[in-house]
Design an enzyme around this catalytic site. Structure first.
Site, mmCIF file in Angstrom:
data_model
loop_
_atom_site.group_PDB
_atom_site.id
_atom_site.type_symbol
_atom_site.label_atom_id
_atom_site.label_comp_id
_atom_site.label_asym_id
_atom_site.label_seq_id
_atom_site.Cartn_x
_atom_site.Cartn_y
_atom_site.Cartn_z
ATOM 1 N N ARG A 86 0.962 -1.297 0.070
ATOM 2 C CA ARG A 86 -0.024 -0.074 -0.117
ATOM 3 C C ARG A 86 0.770 1.263 0.053
ATOM 4 O O ARG A 86 1.863 1.334 0.741
ATOM 5 C CB ARG A 86 -0.730 -0.042 1.327
ATOM 6 C CG ARG A 86 -1.772 1.116 1.254
ATOM 7 C CD ARG A 86 -2.831 0.931 2.696
ATOM 8 N NE ARG A 86 -3.394 -0.049 2.655
ATOM 9 C CZ ARG A 86 -4.059 -0.558 3.821
ATOM 10 N NH1 ARG A 86 -3.867 -0.137 5.010
ATOM 11 N NH2 ARG A 86 -4.832 -1.613 3.687
ATOM 12 N N ARG A 155 -2.099 6.918 9.977
ATOM 13 C CA ARG A 155 -2.031 6.204 8.599
ATOM 14 C C ARG A 155 -2.135 7.612 7.584
ATOM 15 O O ARG A 155 -1.733 8.519 7.987
ATOM 16 C CB ARG A 155 -3.421 5.499 8.451
ATOM 17 C CG ARG A 155 -3.510 4.138 9.415
ATOM 18 C CD ARG A 155 -2.473 3.183 8.911
ATOM 19 N NE ARG A 155 -2.575 1.872 9.624
ATOM 20 C CZ ARG A 155 -3.392 0.779 9.273
ATOM 21 N NH1 ARG A 155 -4.290 1.104 8.269
ATOM 22 N NH2 ARG A 155 -3.489 -0.146 10.202
ATOM 23 N N LYS A 229 -3.741 1.688 15.133
ATOM 24 C CA LYS A 229 -3.859 2.432 14.116
ATOM 25 C C LYS A 229 -4.499 3.631 14.480
ATOM 26 O O LYS A 229 -5.307 3.815 15.409
ATOM 27 C CB LYS A 229 -4.455 2.034 12.765
ATOM 28 C CG LYS A 229 -6.125 1.628 13.021
ATOM 29 C CD LYS A 229 -6.792 1.059 11.773
ATOM 30 C CE LYS A 229 -6.853 -0.556 11.941
ATOM 31 N NZ LYS A 229 -7.616 -1.180 10.928
ATOM 32 N N LYS A 231 -5.991 7.391 12.623
ATOM 33 C CA LYS A 231 -6.438 7.755 11.278
ATOM 34 C C LYS A 231 -6.915 9.354 11.284
ATOM 35 O O LYS A 231 -7.421 9.447 12.437
ATOM 36 C CB LYS A 231 -7.412 7.004 10.613
ATOM 37 C CG LYS A 231 -7.039 5.651 10.503
ATOM 38 C CD LYS A 231 -8.445 4.914 10.045
ATOM 39 C CE LYS A 231 -7.870 3.288 9.433
ATOM 40 N NZ LYS A 231 -8.881 2.485 8.906
ATOM 41 N N CYS A 450 -15.109 -2.774 0.041
ATOM 42 C CA CYS A 450 -13.770 -3.238 0.419
ATOM 43 C C CYS A 450 -13.455 -4.478 -0.636
ATOM 44 O O CYS A 450 -14.224 -5.234 -1.254
ATOM 45 C CB CYS A 450 -13.686 -3.698 1.911
ATOM 46 S SG CYS A 450 -14.431 -5.363 2.214
ATOM 47 N N CYS A 456 -8.134 -10.998 1.510
ATOM 48 C CA CYS A 456 -8.320 -10.403 3.012
ATOM 49 C C CYS A 456 -8.691 -11.406 3.952
ATOM 50 O O CYS A 456 -9.580 -12.356 3.704
ATOM 51 C CB CYS A 456 -9.252 -9.357 2.961
ATOM 52 S SG CYS A 456 -9.584 -8.566 4.667
ATOM 53 N N CYS A 495 -16.526 -8.115 6.419
ATOM 54 C CA CYS A 495 -16.627 -8.402 7.625
ATOM 55 C C CYS A 495 -16.742 -7.021 8.492
ATOM 56 O O CYS A 495 -16.762 -5.938 7.778
ATOM 57 C CB CYS A 495 -15.201 -8.811 8.019
ATOM 58 S SG CYS A 495 -13.842 -7.583 8.369
ATOM 59 N N CYS A 499 -13.754 -1.428 6.744
ATOM 60 C CA CYS A 499 -13.081 -0.469 6.101
ATOM 61 C C CYS A 499 -13.482 0.380 4.759
ATOM 62 O O CYS A 499 -12.954 1.136 4.395
ATOM 63 C CB CYS A 499 -11.845 -1.608 5.248
ATOM 64 S SG CYS A 499 -10.963 -2.399 6.370
#
Length: 585
Positions: A86, A155, A229, A231, A450, A456, A495, A499
């Protein structure tokens, strides 16, 4: 021992439900022992296998890559490993040469596709372990980076991407996104050591000294980085395309006389959740304070330090900053941020989100040039059958060499175009079978999914591969209902990790178990309201029928033409919708 490490050891102790000091999670151990994200990666990178061990898998995320297993290609020999790489691109700003480099890499070492992410970055999939160094080095060669695109750090910093040169507020926001990204980026030399250093140069290792060294290699993050994480996004009251309420830190720019006078600071947004763990939940960010532009870097630093020192390091399910704020309360959290910042922070201004500009279509920039926003379904850049977006982008880069913006809805904006370029651009797209934005239905334009299966590791159900055909069915039904032009966000994930940001959209579909989804309704395009569970465990084949019944009710009973689908569902509520639309009752 560094001051940062002492602070972490003194402050970041988590307690279990019985009040006992909790043991740090395994990931915390990997980070602590990694010598600033180096760990065992160098040895495992050249060990001749196609995968990494548990510690390296976690550490590699901070370098911008995930180890994945393609479930479609599993065979008698077990899992087939490859890597997602990424690229972090603040505000989605890049040039044609940079995009072409990513397209070259996807053909040379990836699965022949590139994906625009929901955070304005780019992803390569299917990269073999032996090509990781080549890929990351090439990305850096064109002045992009993968560091901090993943992992327990800040991120990619998002920002409303539209290139309105006649409105200096957009330039000021986008400049702030660049400054934040640079200021909050990890400093570890391990990134250079692993991916960029010439091994034949005899250059001395830059990573050393261990945790007790005199130098603080990571003055912001320390040797164990963040608990989870983090953001950040920047937007405007009239343009929340960056979805600031879904971020740990949201900055709402407030302008007067075409100049940003400050930002409302929003904290505690995050959508990841685990349905089997009642302690987890999605949340939108809450307004905490108002700050001037000169305060942004220091206040953001203070907020991250509070999360660094007090976030949960024993249970990663509840390690995001939203849980710290929920446990403490917003006022206590603000007081601690003020302590770290060193001054009192003013209350937020009474200003609210009122718009979302996705930047699609042909527009004047305000400087004599133009831009064109092209809808890219689910962000996937590929050549498949008669649809040849990848080929079209190569032709556009060669013919027009536009600067580019990637959008938070996974689409692309071609910038700095002459007015005469419109015909050339659209001819290239049409000739390569790429639908123009103005030829794209409203439901498809405002949809997002996603990647989910097959790569994934968290995916339970299909998402990116299923949503297009689901929209095919809905397009026909909405046309029959006279709602073809209705604007609403429709987001799907494989899931509950969220995302594609399904929990604040008008319609959210979240994979719950094989072939079944949780159906959410009642969010809105502006992104500042959570939706609610309308029905759980809806079979894939029933989703369209369930939605059509609600849309029919909406068409017949909306208060006015101005009432949106999400506002209607929010007003009626779950029980009211079920009473009218649930045929099983």
């Amino acid at each position: 021992m560094s001051d940062v490490l002492k602070s972490l050891q003194a402050k970041s102790k988590s307690a279990d439900t019985n009040g006992k000091e909790a043991k740090p999670s395994a990931v915390e151990g990997f980070k602590t022992e990694s010598n600033f994200l180096l760990g065992p990666i160098p040895e495992e990178l050249v060990d001749g296998t196609d995968k990494f061990g548990k510690a390296s898998i976690q550490l590699l995320k901070h370098h911008g890559t995930y180890q994945q297993d393609n479930r479609d290609e599993r065979g008698k020999n077990g899992k087939k490993y490859s890597f997602m790489v990424r690229t972090a691109i603040p505000g989605g700003k890049l040039n044609s040469d940079q995009l072409m480099a990513e397209l070259d890499l996807c053909d040379e070492v990836g699965d022949s596709t590139v994906r625009i992410t929901t955070r304005q970055g780019l992803q390569l999939h299917g990269v073999p372990k032996g090509d990781l160094k080549k890929v990351i080095a090439k990305i850096n060669e064109v002045q992009l980076t993968t560091i901090a695109a993943c992992g327990d750090v800040e991120r990619n910093v998002m920002c409303s991407p539209a290139p309105y040169k006649g409105d200096p507020v957009y330039d000021q926001m986008q400049e702030m996104a660049d400054r934040l990204a640079s200021h909050l980026r990890p400093r570890t030399p391990a990134y250079y050591e692993l991916w960029l250093k010439d091994e034949s140069s005899g250059e001395k290792s830059l990573v050393g000294g261990g945790l007790d060294g005199d130098d603080v290699i990571e003055p912001l993050y320390g040797p164990t980085y963040l608990p989870r994480k983090f953001k950040t996004a920047i937007g405007l009251p009239g343009d929340n395309s960056a979805d600031i309420y879904s971020n740990d830190l949201g900055l709402m720019a407030i302008a007067e006389d075409w100049h940003i006078i400050g930002y409302n600071v929003l904290v505690g947004g995050s959508f990841g959740t685990t349905p089997s763990a009642a302690k987890t939940f999605p949340a939108i960010a809450m307004p905490m304070c108002f700050i001037s532009p000169t305060q942004v870097l220091d206040v953001a630093t203070a907020i991250i330090k509070v999360q660094r020192d007090f976030g949960n390091r024993s249970d990663r399910k509840v390690a995001r900053m939203k849980y710290l704020i929920r446990n403490w309360g917003l006022e206590r959290f603000k007081e601690k941020v003020e302590e770290y910042y060193g001054a009192e922070l003013h209350p937020p201004r009474p200003i609210h989100i009122n718009g979302h500009n996705d930047g699609m279509g042909w527009h004047a920039q305000g400087d004599g040039k133009f831009f064109y926003g092209l809808n890219v379904e689910n962000g996937r850049i590929k050549d498949e059958g008669s649809y040849k977006l990848k080929t079209a982008l190569r032709e556009i880069a060669k013919a027009l060499n536009p600067s580019l913006r990637l959008t938070p809805h996974q689409s692309i904006i071609f910038c700095d175009l002459a007015e005469s370029a419109e015909a050339t651009l659209k001819e290239i797209l049409r000739r390569n079978g790429v639908p123009l934005t103005e030829e794209t239905s409203a439901i498809r334009r405002w949809s997002m999914a996603c990647p989910a299966l097959p790569t994934c590791g968290l995916a339970i159900t299909e998402s990116e591969r299923r949503l297009p055909s689901m929209i095919d069915d809905l397009e026909e039904q909405l046309s029959q209902l006279g709602l073809a032009d209705e604007r609403f966000t429709f987001r799907m994930t494989g899931c509950p990790n969220g995302c594609a940001r399904p929990y604040n959209s008008d319609i959210g579909l979240v994979g719950k178990t094989v072939g079944k989804y949780t159906l959410f309704l009642g969010g809105r395009v502006e992104g500042d309201r959570m939706n609610f569970i309308y029905k759980d465990l809806v079979p894939d084949e029933d989703v369209v029928d369930e939605l059509v019944r609600v849309f029919r009710y909406f068409r017949d009973d909306r208060e006015s033409e101005q009432e949106s689908f999400g506002d209607f569902c929010h007003r009626i509520g779950k029980e009211g919708l079920l009473e009218k639309c649930d045929t099983s009752q």
